[in-house]
Design a protein around this motif. Structure first.
Motif, PDB file in Angstrom:
ATOM      1  N   SER A  27       0.614  -1.826  -0.134  1.00 55.13           N
ATOM      2  CA  SER A  27       0.258  -0.043   0.151  1.00 55.13           C
ATOM      3  C   SER A  27       0.852   1.288   0.151  1.00 55.13           C
ATOM      4  O   SER A  27       2.070   1.549   0.665  1.00 55.13           O
ATOM      5  CB  SER A  27      -0.961   0.032   0.954  1.00 55.13           C
ATOM      6  OG  SER A  27      -0.382  -0.280   2.601  1.00 55.13           O
ATOM      7  N   ARG A  31      -1.956   7.119  -2.142  1.00 55.13           N
ATOM      8  CA  ARG A  31      -2.293   7.007  -2.950  1.00 55.13           C
ATOM      9  C   ARG A  31      -4.301   7.604  -2.344  1.00 55.13           C
ATOM     10  O   ARG A  31      -4.123   7.838  -1.298  1.00 55.13           O
ATOM     11  CB  ARG A  31      -2.973   5.524  -2.773  1.00 55.13           C
ATOM     12  CG  ARG A  31      -2.090   4.829  -3.934  1.00 55.13           C
ATOM     13  CD  ARG A  31      -2.555   3.180  -4.410  1.00 55.13           C
ATOM     14  NE  ARG A  31      -1.284   2.701  -4.325  1.00 55.13           N
ATOM     15  CZ  ARG A  31      -0.443   2.197  -5.839  1.00 55.13           C
ATOM     16  NH1 ARG A  31      -1.598   3.087  -6.647  1.00 55.13           N
ATOM     17  NH2 ARG A  31      -0.047   2.126  -6.020  1.00 55.13           N
ATOM     18  N   GLN A  33      -7.532   7.612  -2.205  1.00 53.00           N
ATOM     19  CA  GLN A  33      -9.178   7.279  -0.959  1.00 53.00           C
ATOM     20  C   GLN A  33     -10.355   7.866  -0.656  1.00 53.00           C
ATOM     21  O   GLN A  33     -10.490   8.770  -0.321  1.00 53.00           O
ATOM     22  CB  GLN A  33      -8.519   6.285   0.603  1.00 53.00           C
ATOM     23  CG  GLN A  33      -6.677   5.645   0.185  1.00 53.00           C
ATOM     24  CD  GLN A  33      -6.555   5.568   1.771  1.00 53.00           C
ATOM     25  OE1 GLN A  33      -7.107   5.631   3.341  1.00 53.00           O
ATOM     26  NE2 GLN A  33      -5.339   4.399   2.288  1.00 53.00           N
ATOM     27  N   GLN A  44      -9.211   2.134  -1.243  1.00 54.52           N
ATOM     28  CA  GLN A  44      -8.407   2.489  -2.487  1.00 54.52           C
ATOM     29  C   GLN A  44      -7.805   2.407  -3.548  1.00 54.52           C
ATOM     30  O   GLN A  44      -9.034   1.570  -3.561  1.00 54.52           O
ATOM     31  CB  GLN A  44      -7.067   1.260  -1.386  1.00 54.52           C
ATOM     32  CG  GLN A  44      -5.866   1.933  -1.608  1.00 54.52           C
ATOM     33  CD  GLN A  44      -4.565   0.837  -1.076  1.00 54.52           C
ATOM     34  OE1 GLN A  44      -4.673   0.471   0.123  1.00 54.52           O
ATOM     35  NE2 GLN A  44      -3.347   1.027  -2.015  1.00 54.52           N
ATOM     36  N   ASN A  45      -7.944   2.831  -4.393  1.00 52.28           N
ATOM     37  CA  ASN A  45      -7.439   3.331  -5.422  1.00 52.28           C
ATOM     38  C   ASN A  45      -6.542   2.427  -5.829  1.00 52.28           C
ATOM     39  O   ASN A  45      -5.332   2.007  -5.496  1.00 52.28           O
ATOM     40  CB  ASN A  45      -7.141   4.006  -6.192  1.00 52.28           C
ATOM     41  CG  ASN A  45      -8.921   5.490  -6.175  1.00 52.28           C
ATOM     42  OD1 ASN A  45      -9.802   4.899  -6.397  1.00 52.28           O
ATOM     43  ND2 ASN A  45      -8.699   6.115  -5.912  1.00 52.28           N
ATOM     44  N   HIS A  87     -11.169  -2.027  -2.167  1.00 53.82           N
ATOM     45  CA  HIS A  87     -10.494  -1.582  -3.761  1.00 53.82           C
ATOM     46  C   HIS A  87     -11.367  -1.124  -4.994  1.00 53.82           C
ATOM     47  O   HIS A  87     -12.334  -1.476  -4.759  1.00 53.82           O
ATOM     48  CB  HIS A  87      -9.622  -2.716  -3.762  1.00 53.82           C
ATOM     49  CG  HIS A  87      -9.128  -2.456  -2.909  1.00 53.82           C
ATOM     50  ND1 HIS A  87      -8.701  -3.246  -2.221  1.00 53.82           N
ATOM     51  CD2 HIS A  87      -7.409  -2.026  -2.274  1.00 53.82           C
ATOM     52  CE1 HIS A  87      -7.686  -3.659  -0.688  1.00 53.82           C
ATOM     53  NE2 HIS A  87      -6.287  -2.785  -1.590  1.00 53.82           N
TER      54      HIS A  87
END
Length: 167
Positions: A27, A31, A33, A44-45, A87
């Motif tokens: 992770s 990123r 989120q 999460q992308n 995700h």
């Protein structure tokens, strides 16, 4: 029919690679989120970087042939919360063709660097030609990011120099 079987095998391999990264706990704190609408958990992308010929359908892995299957796969994965729980799958596309529509060994690595810097993808899809896959494969190995390609048939890709490539 053979084409769709190849695409489905390709997408299955991609999902397995992504699942292995998720299990390994990969992770990134930077990123983006978003909140999941069902469970209130952080989503999460997962971004896939796609480098393929944009218009030249003489290549079996060109965007007009592969793009619809990838878009459908992304929609299917995002619609089923059991496939990648918490995700959200997305992709970013870059063209690997030169001005004449040929796979370019100078353009593809530049597109890979652009995608890495802009999106920090979890995996690369393509490029498909051997000459374009070679430098991109070296980059993805250095970045520790999987690369899935339906092309790149050169024997050199099987010798261990390109451990990030699955073809």
């Amino acid at each position: 029919m053979l084409f769709w079987k190849g695409v489905s095998t390709f997408l299955l391999a991609l999902l397995v690679l992504m699942d292995l990264q998720l299990l390994a706990g990969r992770s990134h704190p930077h990123r983006r989120q978003t909140r999941g609408h069902h469970e209130g958990r952080v989503r999460q992308n997962i971004t896939l970087a796609i480098i393929l010929p944009q218009t030249n359908t003489e290549y079996p892995w060109a965007w007009p042939r592969i793009g619809p299957a990838l878009e459908r796969a992304v929609q299917t994965v995002n619609a089923d919360p059991t496939l990648l729980p918490n995700h959200h799958l997305t992709y970013a596309f870059k063209n690997s063709e030169d001005k004449d529509g040929i796979c370019s060994e100078s353009i593809a690595p530049l597109m890979a660097v652009d995608l890495k810097l802009a999106f920090d993808p979890w995996a690369f899809i393509g490029p498909g030609c051997s000459y374009t896959s070679s430098p991109v494969g070296l980059f993805t190995t250095h970045w520790d990011v999987p690369m899935v390609t339906a092309g790149a048939p050169a024997v050199a890709f099987y010798g261990g120099v390109y451990p990030s490539i699955t073809n």
